[in-house]
Motif scaffolding. Sequence first.
Motif, mmCIF file in Angstrom:
data_model
loop_
_atom_site.group_PDB
_atom_site.id
_atom_site.type_symbol
_atom_site.label_atom_id
_atom_site.label_comp_id
_atom_site.label_asym_id
_atom_site.label_seq_id
_atom_site.Cartn_x
_atom_site.Cartn_y
_atom_site.Cartn_z
ATOM 1 N N VAL A 175 65.253 6.870 -63.443
ATOM 2 C CA VAL A 175 66.545 7.457 -63.822
ATOM 3 C C VAL A 175 66.884 8.523 -62.791
ATOM 4 O O VAL A 175 66.062 9.404 -62.507
ATOM 5 C CB VAL A 175 66.498 8.085 -65.229
ATOM 6 N N LEU A 176 68.076 8.422 -62.227
ATOM 7 C CA LEU A 176 68.537 9.386 -61.226
ATOM 8 C C LEU A 176 69.744 10.145 -61.745
ATOM 9 O O LEU A 176 70.552 9.609 -62.514
ATOM 10 C CB LEU A 176 68.926 8.666 -59.923
ATOM 11 N N SER A 177 69.861 11.387 -61.290
ATOM 12 C CA SER A 177 71.046 12.181 -61.616
ATOM 13 C C SER A 177 72.182 11.784 -60.683
ATOM 14 O O SER A 177 72.012 10.975 -59.769
ATOM 15 C CB SER A 177 70.735 13.671 -61.461
ATOM 16 N N GLN A 178 73.346 12.371 -60.892
ATOM 17 C CA GLN A 178 74.488 12.090 -60.028
ATOM 18 C C GLN A 178 74.258 12.564 -58.600
ATOM 19 O O GLN A 178 74.919 12.104 -57.674
ATOM 20 C CB GLN A 178 75.751 12.745 -60.600
ATOM 21 N N GLY A 229 76.661 9.546 -66.961
ATOM 22 C CA GLY A 229 76.547 10.126 -65.634
ATOM 23 C C GLY A 229 75.183 9.956 -64.995
ATOM 24 O O GLY A 229 74.943 10.475 -63.899
ATOM 25 N N LEU A 230 74.284 9.229 -65.640
ATOM 26 C CA LEU A 230 72.930 9.008 -65.124
ATOM 27 C C LEU A 230 72.767 7.548 -64.717
ATOM 28 O O LEU A 230 73.304 6.644 -65.359
ATOM 29 C CB LEU A 230 71.883 9.362 -66.184
ATOM 30 N N PHE A 231 71.994 7.314 -63.641
ATOM 31 C CA PHE A 231 71.699 5.963 -63.186
ATOM 32 C C PHE A 231 70.384 5.494 -63.799
ATOM 33 O O PHE A 231 69.330 6.068 -63.507
ATOM 34 C CB PHE A 231 71.607 5.908 -61.659
ATOM 35 N N PHE A 232 70.438 4.465 -64.638
ATOM 36 C CA PHE A 232 69.240 3.825 -65.161
ATOM 37 C C PHE A 232 68.999 2.581 -64.307
ATOM 38 O O PHE A 232 69.829 1.665 -64.286
ATOM 39 C CB PHE A 232 69.426 3.446 -66.628
#
Length: 450
Positions: free
Chosen positions: A7-10, A65-68
């Motif tokens: 999981v990455l933040s913006q 707003g998070l990349f899964f």
Amino acid sequence: MISQFFVLSQRGDHIVFRDYRGEVPKGSAEIFFRKVKFWNDDEAEEAPPVFNVDGVNYIHVKVAGLFFVVTTMVNVSPPLILELLQRIARVTKDYLGVLNEDSLRKNFILVYELLDEVIDFGYPQTTSTEVLKSYIFNEPIMVDAGRLPPLGPAAMFMQGTKRMPGTAVTKSVVANEPGGKKREEIFVDIIERISVTFSSSGYILTSEIDGTIQMKSYLTGNPEIRLALNEDLTIGRTGSSSYDYRSSSGGPVILDDCNFHESVHLDSFDIDRTLTLIPPDGEFAVMNYRMTQEFKPPFRVTALIEEAGPSRAEVLLKIRADFSANVTANTITVQMPVPSYTMRASFELEAGAVGQTTDFKEGSRRLEWNIKKIVGGSEHTLRAKLTFSQESYGNLTKEAGPVNMNFTIPMYNASKLQVRYLQIAKKSKAYNPYRWVRYVTQANSYVARL
């Protein structure tokens, strides 16, 4: 078979990272973020949910707003992984209450505990919130939801600084209220995403509704629930329009098809349109449905573009809200692509316009009109003057448009599907839990042709 999950933040920061098989080269998260951030394709402004870089398949969804993200070296089914990512996001929100960067960082131990049960050596196991409760022992650290932007279906009930009571999205299914007490509440959200296409003269060409009845229960003991829908609800198209535009309530509700959660019993559904179920822990869809029968759209959108000289044109956009004055639509965005040779645009809003902004996106060559809120029964107009770098040669209507509109309307549903009553099996005479039934309509695809 999953190689990695992260999981990455913006900003591209790692919040959660798990390497299950050790077969993907290091730095995959950075490669993914650079590819998504600087995606360059003539046919798309954003990266697709599935793409390949140097033999590694990247599959991702963006939630709150998070990349899964999942990486894999083998040819897996993309819909399966996309559904898995959505379910991981949903079960994480069930346990944390609020799904955002802050809550993930504060509860990273709990999140890793969830991941160890959901995925084993790259193979999905279970994503049931209720089943996972038997294996999860860490308590969530609650984030102050009052200072955070709302997320999920409950966010649709925000109007200015007012918040509707009982925001389900900010509560964990495993955490108690302060003092150790658990407040008895149940939330039912009827969420509809509508797709409408208008002709240049404002007539409806196509219309469709994709709806969901979402439920989230905080009732102890899992009591039986009875959810009663419209008595005149019909499943299956009749081939004729039954909507009466002169009536505020409309005719019978006719759905093309629907499906139900596995916990729903349909013993009395055919008799009195009542659903009986014992709600599992966490948020789940009680019923999904689709409707293509004619319905009254909440907005009428008309668009016109005309030449105003050899290298100039004028655009007229008009929006009329065809719903009750006691209902307010929020966060309205109207976008209109313009010819690729458009150099600049100037805008003229109606007199006394409040909470409206305009912009010309030079990179994508489109006009953007943002309206904070629209009250039912009102009408809004925007005029724009375009300047071209060359003559249009009378091809404006072919090179401009169509107009796309996005919005959210709390406490309104286009299909007229209603909850007649929500009955909870009583444990005692004093047992009286809170019931919240809410409606919302969103634009899935709202298009007006020129």
